[in-house]
Motif scaffolding. Structure first.
Motif, PDB file in Angstrom:
ATOM      1  N   GLY A 826       0.759  -1.224  -0.036  1.00 20.47           N
ATOM      2  CA  GLY A 826       0.152  -0.066   0.019  1.00 20.47           C
ATOM      3  C   GLY A 826       0.992   1.365  -0.059  1.00 20.47           C
ATOM      4  N   HIS A 827       0.203   2.275   0.330  1.00 15.84           N
ATOM      5  CA  HIS A 827       0.809   3.692   0.546  1.00 15.84           C
ATOM      6  C   HIS A 827       1.092   4.281   1.761  1.00 15.84           C
ATOM      7  CE1 HIS A 827      -1.566   3.578  -3.280  1.00 15.84           C
ATOM      8  NE2 HIS A 827      -0.423   3.246  -3.714  1.00 15.84           N
ATOM      9  N   LEU A 828       1.035   3.601   2.934  1.00 14.27           N
ATOM     10  CA  LEU A 828       0.987   4.215   4.250  1.00 14.27           C
ATOM     11  C   LEU A 828       2.349   4.329   4.687  1.00 14.27           C
ATOM     12  CD1 LEU A 828      -1.674   5.266   6.153  1.00 14.27           C
ATOM     13  CD2 LEU A 828      -1.510   3.128   7.325  1.00 14.27           C
ATOM     14  N   VAL A 829       2.564   5.595   5.493  1.00 15.13           N
ATOM     15  CA  VAL A 829       3.864   5.684   5.954  1.00 15.13           C
ATOM     16  C   VAL A 829       3.583   6.408   7.290  1.00 15.13           C
ATOM     17  CG1 VAL A 829       5.525   5.071   3.893  1.00 15.13           C
ATOM     18  CG2 VAL A 829       4.621   7.778   4.790  1.00 15.13           C
ATOM     19  N   TRP A 830       4.544   6.505   8.339  1.00 13.11           N
ATOM     20  CA  TRP A 830       4.323   7.552   9.544  1.00 13.11           C
ATOM     21  C   TRP A 830       4.694   8.785   9.112  1.00 13.11           C
ATOM     22  CZ3 TRP A 830       2.040   5.970  13.969  1.00 13.11           C
ATOM     23  CH2 TRP A 830       2.025   4.726  14.364  1.00 13.11           C
ATOM     24  N   MET A 831       4.108   9.657   9.689  1.00 12.13           N
ATOM     25  CA  MET A 831       4.516  11.104   9.508  1.00 12.13           C
ATOM     26  C   MET A 831       5.598  11.250  10.383  1.00 12.13           C
ATOM     27  SD  MET A 831       2.526  14.664  10.201  1.00 12.13           S
ATOM     28  CE  MET A 831       3.529  16.361  10.105  1.00 12.13           C
ATOM     29  N   PRO A 832       6.764  11.962  10.190  1.00 11.05           N
ATOM     30  CA  PRO A 832       8.219  12.096  10.857  1.00 11.05           C
ATOM     31  C   PRO A 832       7.811  13.039  11.840  1.00 11.05           C
ATOM     32  CG  PRO A 832       8.621  13.078   8.802  1.00 11.05           C
ATOM     33  CD  PRO A 832       6.946  12.274   8.690  1.00 11.05           C
TER      34      PRO A 832
END
Length: 857
Positions: A826-832
């Motif tokens: 998918g496309h989900l990543v944590w915001m830094p």
């Protein structure tokens, strides 16, 4: 004694007072009367200078105060203090991403019989509503509108008039291109009228100029029967689908390109350039990926269509009054239900010498509309807005902010937010941030924490809001300022949301979660394509321009006729039948022919290569693995073509408890929420059709509309939706709202049922963690938590002139690259959240100071 009267019925006294009483009748339709009218208009024009010292000039006369009082009474009687009431029985359909939305809009526009209203921040006449463009040239927006205008449909467009030094959307091109579609003497002449506002003409509107704020609404109303509302402008850069490809290189046939000309864009590398040259593009598709675009919109059938239309009519009449009062091209619009003493609610004025007609809308009575006699659906909805004196001629309304605050504060289980920005305050001590959506989030989290309830606020926003390239550069000051305010809204400082939750004894890390979206692709620049460039002597970038010229030029902006030469100035260069005499264009198209002629010899002809033009589907359900994708030629050369980019989140949607949805044009920042800055329109929806579902492991009745939208969004972000075919003709989700949404029922849909379920949450956070790690390892994608200072930034970014978005290590084995990409789901990543935490992100100075801060909040 009786006063003597003359035989014509007028007394001597009357004649003494008005000795020339019949003169005006005798002067009717003479040059002297025309001169008098022009003198009156000039007097009023000069009189506008007095407004410099009277900013309240639209609200100080008795009749204006009476109208303001009437509007206030109406708003105070409605939920959220909106101009519009709550409405039952609406049929409302969601659209996720541009492919479905634009296809549905194309179908609905083609059905138009009477009127089309369009309100946009930016409108690109050359936008293709269906793809690939080569095979859908009749579905270019201007072509669709031209057909409807020629069929007698009246088309009204209001677009934001940008400050040219700051924004590149070129509304003048929009106006001239659309109004020239049907030249004088041709069918449809006069049926397309385009207003631009606010005005920046210092001589005409010196007292009412607005440089900082924009008309930001995005909506369409067709025949008072159907409306579209949400985050999608009808403009370049917005068309996209669920797999969000970055690549658009097609060696086997350039006619398969998806984004021609200016529509292929990556603002982190290069902003839109001279958009009136829609065919041109200085960004090479063979070297860079585009910026993908995620968005959400709604299609509406029901009583709320009237409220959306009423807002447009008010805006039209206000702009008529403010800018076009003495322009006979633009008529006043009156509205059924707002006649007589209530026509002031929609800004109708009746001056002594009116210019333009008074046209009553809708053209056929409301009683003929499909929603007039029975409910069309099950959605209880209300239209809300941000609007004020400069944008609509009304007292300030911020019912969008009111709705957000109330809906969030009353949430019991979760709040899910997708937005382009997230700037908000928790009180009145965080200037220059003033909207208090943040306080509502604090209140909801603190109450849940003290009651021991599982409660989550899940926020999905862009990694980099706005479109800065290198965030270290001075040109990125505005973007860094926005990011700084976002971090201060979320967690930096005692007044932040996290700070205020912690201050009341609740752990914010159990409630507040923030994510970005990111994706990858592979440019199909194989060794065979390089040979094709060499053999033909033509670069692919030249081919992409030639393709755009071929499908985006001839015959689009009107046709030649003898009357064209009589039309003065402003539209003249838009009136042409073809570009056959354009030597540059012919040369470019000839280059394209040479490139294509060498295809078979180079080995790129259809059937000669197994290399896919995009591998974006590998991020999606049943899309296969990167490691299984074929590549023609040297495997190590493939590495040069892997690219990544942030998936830009432009949606403005909030879903609460699988019950309520807010969707529209409004960002979460002061510009959109205060009412006194940007103008916005949104809709609040609650479906009374409930489905059996689960919440935190317990049986739960969810609203069908909210639950199905949330499940679809989460499936896309987790890679659990199938990739979309370009042919949307058989996709129910790409049809107007008379066709229901298809939710793709199956195990993945059911897995999404419980938004607080542990297994789903483990997948959500697990995917985000693994994806974040892979993008750091492969691309050094920024921003990142490892960048805490500007020195860290320098050390983190790729070295050796690596192109933006490409692999950071050219020596990494291609097998390792493929294996790592396989791990991205998918496309989900944590915001830094630690990004530049030890640096001053936005230094005060000429660009950022007490006078300019509100531009960025």
């Amino acid at each position: 004694m009786a006063v003597a009267e003359k035989s014509d019925g007028h007394s001597f006294a009357d004649r003494f007072k008005h000795p020339f009483s019949g003169l005006s009748d005798k002067l009717e339709n003479t040059h002297l009367r025309d001169a008098g009218v022009k003198a009156v208009h000039f007097k009023h024009k000069i009189g506008k200078l007095q407004n410099l010292v009277n900013p309240n000039h639209r609200h100080d006369e008795a009749h204006e105060k009476a109208t303001d009082a009437k509007r206030t009474r109406i708003a105070e009687s409605h939920r959220y203090e909106s101009f519009a009431p709550e409405r039952d029985g609406n049929k409302i359909k969601w659209y996720v991403d541009g492919q479905d939305y634009f296809y549905a809009v194309s179908v609905a526009l083609e059905r138009a019989k009477e009127t089309i209203y369009i309100e946009d921040w930016w409108l690109s006449p050359e936008l293709f509503l269906r793809r690939p463009p080569y095979f859908a040239q009749e579905w270019r927006l201007d072509q669709v509108l031209k057909r409807r205008a020629e069929a007698g449909v009246k088309i009204y467009v209001v677009v934001y008039k940008e400050v040219e030094a700051a924004i590149t959307c070129n509304s003048l091109h929009t106006k001239h291109a659309l109004e020239a579609l049907c030249p004088k003497g041709n069918p449809g002449y006069g049926n397309i009228n385009v207003m631009r506002h606010p005005d920046h003409n210092v001589f005409e509107n010196v007292s009412d100029m607005t440089f900082y704020w924009a008309h930001h609404e995005k909506f369409i109303v067709i025949d008072y029967a159907v409306a579209f509302i949400g985050g999608l402008d009808l403009c370049f850069g917005r068309w996209d689908n669920h797999q969000h490809p970055l690549a658009d290189v097609h060696p086997s046939g350039v006619q398969n390109e998806i984004w021609p000309g200016q529509d292929f864009n990556n603002n982190r590398i290069m902003d839109f350039q001279t958009v009136d040259d829609w065919k041109g593009n200085e960004l090479s598709k063979a070297d860079y990926g585009r910026m993908p675009w995620h968005d959400v919109a709604m299609g509406v059938v029901g009583d709320c269509v009237y409220d959306i239309a009423e807002h447009f009519v008010l805006r039209w009449n206000f702009v008529k009054r403010d800018k076009y009062k003495r322009d006979e091209q633009f008529d006043w619009l009156t509205l059924e239900g707002r006649e007589g003493e209530n026509e002031d609610l929609i800004g109708v004025q009746r001056p002594k010498f009116p210019v333009g007609k008074y046209i009553h809308h809708p053209l056929s009575p409301l009683s003929t509309k499909p929603w007039a006699h029975k409910d069309q659906g099950t959605v209880h909805a209300q239209v809300v807005r941000s609007s004020c004196d400069w944008s609509s001629g009304i007292l300030t309304e911020h019912s969008i902010q009111n709705a957000y605050c109330e809906v969030i504060r009353n949430a019991k289980h979760y709040v899910y937010i997708e937005n382009q920005f997230f700037i908000t305050a928790t009180g009145d001590t965080q200037a220059p941030m003033h909207n208090v959506i943040g306080r509502a989030i604090v209140d909801a989290c603190v109450l849940a924490g003290k009651e021991g309830r599982k409660f989550r606020v899940i926020i999905v926003i862009p990694a980099i809001p706005g479109f800065a390239g290198d965030l270290r550069e001075d040109a990125a000051m505005g973007t860094r300022a926005i990011m700084d305010y976002q971090y201060k809204s979320l967690l930096r400082g005692e007044q932040s949301i996290s700070g205020q939750i912690r201050d009341q004894g609740v752990d914010p890390t159990q409630h507040i979660f923030v994510f970005n979206l990111r994706t990858y692709d592979r440019l199909n620049k194989t060794q065979a394509m390089v040979r094709q460039e060499e053999k033909s002597g033509v670069k692919y970038q030249d081919v992409q321009r030639a393709e755009a010229e071929e499908i985006m030029s001839g015959g689009v902006h009107g046709s030649k006729n003898p009357e064209d030469s009589k039309i003065p100035g402003k539209h003249q260069h838009y009136l042409r039948s073809d570009d056959a005499g354009d030597e540059t264009m012919e040369a470019n198209i000839d280059s394209k022919r040479r490139f294509e002629a060498s295809r078979e010899e180079a080995g790129t002809a259809e059937g000669q290569s197994n290399t896919e033009d995009t591998i974006a589907p590998t991020t999606m359900l049943n899309g296969g693995k990167v490691s299984d994708q074929s590549w023609e030629g040297d495997p190590e050369q493939e590495k040069e073509n892997f690219v990544q980019e942030e998936l830009y989140i432009h949606a403005k949607v909030c879903i609460v408890d699988d019950q309520i949805v807010i969707c529209g044009s409004a960002n979460i920042n002061d510009r959109s929420q205060l009412g006194i800055h940007d103008s916005e329109l949104a809709i609040v929806m609650e479906d009374y059709d409930h489905i059996d579902s689960t919440m935190d492991g317990k049986p739960y009745k969810a609203g069908r509309h909210a639950a199905s939208l949330r499940r679809t969004l989460w499936r896309e972000h987790l890679g659990l939706l199938p990739a979309q075919d370009l042919d949307a003709s058989k996709d129910p989700n790409a049809q107007p709202p008379d066709v229901p949404n298809n939710v793709f029922e199956g195990p993945e849909y059911e897995f999404m049922a419980d938004p607080l379920g542990d297994k789903l949450w483990d997948m959500w956070t697990g995917n985000a963690t693994e994806n974040t790690k892979m993008y750091r390892h492969l691309f050094r994608a920024d921003p990142d938590d490892d960048i805490k200072t500007f020195n860290d930034y320098q050390n983190f970014l790729p070295k050796n002139n690596i192109k933006q978005g490409h692999l950071h290590d050219p020596y990494m084995p291609v097998a390792e690259v493929r294996q790592k990409l396989d791990q991205i789901k998918g496309h989900l990543v944590w915001m830094p959240l630690d990004f530049l935490m030890n640096a001053e992100m936005a230094e005060k100075g000429l660009q950022l100071n007490a006078y300019t801060e509100s531009i960025y909040t």
